[in-house]
Design an enzyme around this catalytic site. Structure first.
Site, PDB file in Angstrom:
ATOM      1  N   TYR A 104      -8.456 -12.396  -0.831  1.00  0.00           N
ATOM      2  CA  TYR A 104      -8.513 -11.036  -1.377  1.00  0.00           C
ATOM      3  C   TYR A 104      -9.914 -10.764  -1.934  1.00  0.00           C
ATOM      4  CZ  TYR A 104      -6.951  -7.006  -4.195  1.00  0.00           C
ATOM      5  OH  TYR A 104      -6.782  -5.754  -4.754  1.00  0.00           O
TER       6      TYR A 104
ATOM      7  N   VAL B   3      -4.117  -0.279  10.282  1.00  0.00           N
ATOM      8  CA  VAL B   3      -5.509   0.154  10.493  1.00  0.00           C
ATOM      9  C   VAL B   3      -6.428  -0.991  10.944  1.00  0.00           C
ATOM     10  CG1 VAL B   3      -5.372   2.173   8.997  1.00  0.00           C
ATOM     11  CG2 VAL B   3      -6.097  -0.024   8.021  1.00  0.00           C
TER      12      VAL B   3
ATOM     13  N   THR C 134      -3.450  -2.198 -12.739  1.00  0.00           N
ATOM     14  CA  THR C 134      -2.821  -0.883 -12.871  1.00  0.00           C
ATOM     15  C   THR C 134      -1.315  -1.063 -12.748  1.00  0.00           C
ATOM     16  OG1 THR C 134      -4.785   0.158 -11.927  1.00  0.00           O
ATOM     17  CG2 THR C 134      -2.763   1.441 -11.853  1.00  0.00           C
TER      18      THR C 134
END
Ligand code: UDP
Length: 318
Positions: free
Chosen positions: A147, A59, A177
């Protein structure tokens, strides 16, 4: 059908679970992924589901899709420190140019936009636990900045599209997570410790292990993201999503050794530069706006993750 969702990073750990959830809820789903860190193994079972489409795509290039699109979930990005340190420039490109392109698509399609942001926007925090109102403490030139700063830029870009073009933007700041479909070799603490404990190798604790993290099981996170993406009245909101139960890394090592009845010991390795000392989400806002909170106890989530890792290990997967 309830509409069409694009999930960038759809073959990744969180992305693939989101594809599955939105399909189950009756949406059409277009998963896009460059497969840099994602894997077709994560979505192989979705190909036969009605309404699912996969496009291998990076993308950071201009995106064209013919279909009407209702929701864009921008989850493409290496998210493990080991991965983003290996791909620093691509990480920055997918969060900057990739965010620009997906926001442009949201504008063209009049779609709702959900950005996968991160607790890393808080850097090594002086405020604990971290509420959304905290601006963070990030080293702009440290190794993690590729990041942290890129996600901060992505948030700023999303808010600019919201303010200038009226795009319905929602930002999820996702805390640590874990769960099935994490790569065994992704380098994060839970995959490392489980893989090491299963092999009877020493668990690699970085630093003295007193740094803390708060671990959210994937199903709980997906529930939070689903609500944030589909509820009305959340235009322009930024929400922490994570589990506020906090553990030190050494505690986590002991929990995993005990759970697996492993003979592994612990070895101490150098603490990576700028590794945050403490991390725990303040989820008051998500509890109020989404009526959401994590419900999976750590031991239960770890047990399910171990089952997955055992299976993948036997299949020779990564
Ligand atoms: N960590 C560790 N041993 C490992 C991998 C990670 O002690 O084999 C530590 C790491 O230094 C950090 C915490 O575990 O303090 C969580 O690291 P992870 O890479 O999972 O993600 P982070 O929260 O830093 O983005």
């Amino acid at each position: 059908m309830r509409g069409t969702v694009i999930v960038t990073g759809g073959a990744g750990f969180i992305g693939s679970h989101l594809c599955e959830r939105f399909l189950r809820e009756g949406f059409r789903v277009i998963a896009m992924d460059s497969l840099l860190t994602g894997s077709l193994d994560n979505i192989a079972h979705l190909f036969e589901m009605e309404g699912f489409k996969f496009i291998k795509y990076d993308v950071t290039n201009f995106i064209y899709v013919k279909e009407d699109i209702d929701i864009i979930l921008h989850f493409a990005c290496p998210a493990s420190p080991a991965d983003y340190l290996k791909h620093p420039i691509h990480t920055m490109k997918v969060d900057s140019i990739g965010t620009l392109n997906t926001l442009g698509l949201a504008k063209a399609k009049k779609a709702r936009y959900l950005l996968a942001s991160t607790s890393e926007v808080y850097g090594d925090p002086e405020v604990h636990p971290q509420p959304e109102s905290y601006w963070g403490r990030v080293n702009p030139i440290g190794p993690r900045s590729v990041y942290d700063e890129a996600k901060r830029f992505a948030e700023a870009m999303a808010m600019a599209y919201h303010r200038e073009h009226g795009i319905d933007v929602r930002i999820a700041r996702i805390f640590n997570t874990y769960g099935p479909r994490m790569r065994l070799d992704d380098g994060r603490v839970i995959p490392n410790f489980i893989t090491q404990a299963l092999r009877g190798e020493p668990l690699t604790v970085y630093g003295d292990g007193s740094q803390t993290r708060s671990f959210c099981y994937i199903d709980d996170l997906v529930e939070g993201i689903y609500r944030l993406a589909t509820y009305d009245g959340l235009n322009g909101e930024v929400l922490n999503l994570g589990n506020p139960e906090e553990y030190s890394v050494i505690e986590l090592a002991r929990i995993i050794i005990d759970l697996l009845k492993s003979s592994s010991s612990v070895v101490y390795k150098p603490l990576p530069q700028d590794d945050p000392r403490r991390r725990r989400p303040d989820i008051t806002k998500a509890m109020k706006l989404l009526n959401w909170r994590p419900i999976t106890p750590l031991l239960e989530g770890l047990t399910r993750t171990v089952e997955y890792f055992r299976r993948r290990g036997k299949e020779g997967g990564k």
